[in-house]
Design an enzyme around this catalytic site. Sequence first.
Site, PDB file in Angstrom:
ATOM      1  CD  GLN A 296      -2.982   1.132   0.384  1.00  0.00           C
ATOM      2  OE1 GLN A 296      -3.548   0.070   0.180  1.00  0.00           O
ATOM      3  NE2 GLN A 296      -3.359   2.263  -0.206  1.00  0.00           N
ATOM      4  N   GLY A 298       1.199   5.720  -0.898  1.00  0.00           N
ATOM      5  CA  GLY A 298       0.493   6.964  -0.656  1.00  0.00           C
ATOM      6  C   GLY A 298      -0.607   7.236  -1.651  1.00  0.00           C
ATOM      7  CB  VAL A 302       1.314  -2.291  -5.672  1.00  0.00           C
ATOM      8  CG1 VAL A 302       1.966  -3.037  -6.831  1.00  0.00           C
ATOM      9  CG2 VAL A 302       1.658  -0.806  -5.742  1.00  0.00           C
ATOM     10  CE  LYS A 316       1.321   4.510  -8.086  1.00  0.00           C
ATOM     11  NZ  LYS A 316       2.386   5.481  -8.451  1.00  0.00           N
ATOM     12  CG  ASP A 413       8.313  10.068  -3.404  1.00  0.00           C
ATOM     13  OD1 ASP A 413       8.841  10.400  -2.323  1.00  0.00           O
ATOM     14  OD2 ASP A 413       7.286   9.375  -3.467  1.00  0.00           O
TER      15      ASP A 413
END
Length: 617
Positions: A296, A298, A302, A316, A413
Site C-alpha cells: 500500500q 500513498g 499495488v 498500481k 520521490d
Amino acid sequence: MRYLELTFFLSCLLIQLVPLTVAQSVFLTQFCISERGNYTNNSTYQADLNSLLTSFSNTQVEYGFYNSSVGEVNGIGLCRGDLTPDTCRSCISNSSQDLRRLCPNYKEAVVYYDGCTLRYSNRSIFGTVDTSYSLALANTQNVSDIDLFTQKRDDLLLDLRGKAASGGLLKKYATGETLADFITIYALVQCTPDLEDQECSDCVADLSKSYSDFLKYKQGGRVMAPSCNFRFETARFYDTLPDAPPPSPANSSPPPNDATAGDAEEEILEVESLQFNLGSIRNATDNFSDSNKLGQGGFGAVYKGTLSNGQDIAVKRLSKGSGQGELEFKNEVLLVAKLQHRNLARLLGFCLEGTERLLIYEFVPNASLDHFLFDPIKCSQLYWERRYKIIVGIARGLLYLHEDSRLRIIHRDLKASNILLDEEMNPKISDFGMARLFSLDQTQGDTKRIVGTYGYMAPEYAMRGNFSVKSDVYSFGVLILEIVSSQKNASFGNEENMEGLISFAWRSWREGSASNLIDPSMKSGSRSEIMRCIHIGLLCVQENVADRPTMGSIVLMLSSYSLTLPLPSQPGFFMHSSTNPETPLLQGSNSGVTNSSNNVSARVSINETSITELRPR
C-alpha cells in the site's frame, strides 16, 4: 513588483505587427540585464555560456522547449508552438548568436524573436514565473467597435489561457479564433512548460492586465515575457497544427487533456496504444483480491496479477481519494512509457475506465528494497556485494534520468520503498507520479507545490520549494546511508539516545568512528569500499547545493577507486532529532503546513509518508 518589471513598462515599443501565415525568425529586441553583473573574457562563466548556447544551437528538440545548465549558467529557449523542429532550432541558433553579439559580458540576457525566446542567467530560472523585461507590440490600426472587439478578444484569450495552462509537461500552447461582427479575431497563448498550470494562467493574466490600456484600441497586439506570451490579430498569423487521428474502436477513451498540440497528441496516442481493458486486469488480479496485494502506497495499492498469456504483472491501483490526480497519472504514463533502462521499472501499459486508473508494470519478484533493508531477518540476505550492486544500479538509473534519457527527469520521490528488486536483486527505480521534466545541473527551480517524502527531501526543497537534480542527489545520499546501516533515516541508536541517521553519520565521520554506521549483520565485504560509500553519501547530503556532486560524478566515484574524494561539508540539518523525518509535516489527510515567507504549502497523505501537491495562491 520588482524594479526590473517596471523598466519596460515605460518604453513599450509602438511597432506595427505584420501578420504572418508562415512562422519566421524575425528579430524583435533584446535586453542585456546589468543587475546580475558582468563576466570577464576567457572566464569560466564565458566558457560555460558558450557551451550552453552551442548545445542549444546544435540540438533539435521535438517540443520546442530547451532548458539546461552548464556550471553557473542556466538557459531556457521556447519556440512558438507551431514551429517545426528544424525551424525552431534555426530560431534558437540565431538567438544564441545574437545574445553573444548584442549582450557581451552580461551574466543575464533575453532576446525575443517572432518565433522564439531565449534567455540565460546565473540565477535560478527553471520552474519560476518571470514577467520582467517584457515586450509589448501593437498594430497601428484601431478598431471601430471597441467594446465588442475587446469583449470578444478577452473572452478568447481567457479560453486559450486555460487551454494552454492545462497543456501538460511537454507543451503549454493554444490557438483559436472568434467572430466580432464580421471581423475574425485570431489569438495565441503560450507558456514555458516548466510552469505549473496555475502559474501559467497567472503569468498570462498578469501580462494582459499590465498592458490592457496599451492594447485597448488595437486590431492586433502581442506581449512577450520570459515565461509566457500572448498575441491577437485580425489575420491568421500562426500555422494550424494537424488534427490527431481518431482513436481506434478498441480504444475509445478520449485522450487526456494534455493533448492540446499536435506533437503532444502524438505522444498521448502512443501511450494509449498500451491501454489495457479493465476486465482483463480484474481477471488477472482476481478482482484485486487481498491475497494478491503486494503493498500500500500513498497513492493506492499495488497488486500482483497474471495475464491470460501467463505473464506476471504488478498493477498500481490509484485510490479514488489519493493525492495523485489526473495530472500525476498522465505524468507517470507519459514519462515512464518513454524510459528504457535496466535500472528503471518498465511500464507495460495502463487502464483508464470510469473511476479506475491503473498502471501496469513488469512484475518484480523481490518487492522493494525496504522489505529487505529494514527487516531484522531479511537484511542478512543483503551481503555487502549485493548492497553495493544496488547502490551502483540506483546511481546508474538516476544518471539516465538526469542526463541520458530522451526526456530529462527529476524523480522527486526517491526512497527505499520506490526501489524494486528483480529476481537477481538488481534495483529498479519506480513510481514516477511526482517526477518533473527538467534539465538542471548545479542550479535550482522553484515551486509552490511540494511533493516527496519528508526524510528523503533536500532541505532547500522541503523548506523553500527549490528543486533540481541535486534534490535527487540528496535523496540518493540518504539511501546510501540507509543501505550501509540498515537503519531508516528517521532514527539511529537506542531509545535513550535517538538521533537522525544523517546527524549520526556526520557526527561519527567527524569523530573518526564512521564504522559504527555499518550494519553488524554484514559479516564480510570490503571495509574500504563501505567507507567510501559512506563518504559519497555524506557528499550527497551536504547543505550547500553546489557542493553536492552530480550523478555523473557519483557513478565515476563508485567505479574509479583511484579518484580522490573531496571532504564533505556539514549536511542540511533541517530536521531535529525530536521530529520523525519519515512522517508527514502534520498528521491527517487534510492537514496542511505553510511557510508564509516562501509561500510554500503542502498537503500530506496518511497512507504513506509522501507529501502530495497543493496549489496555494
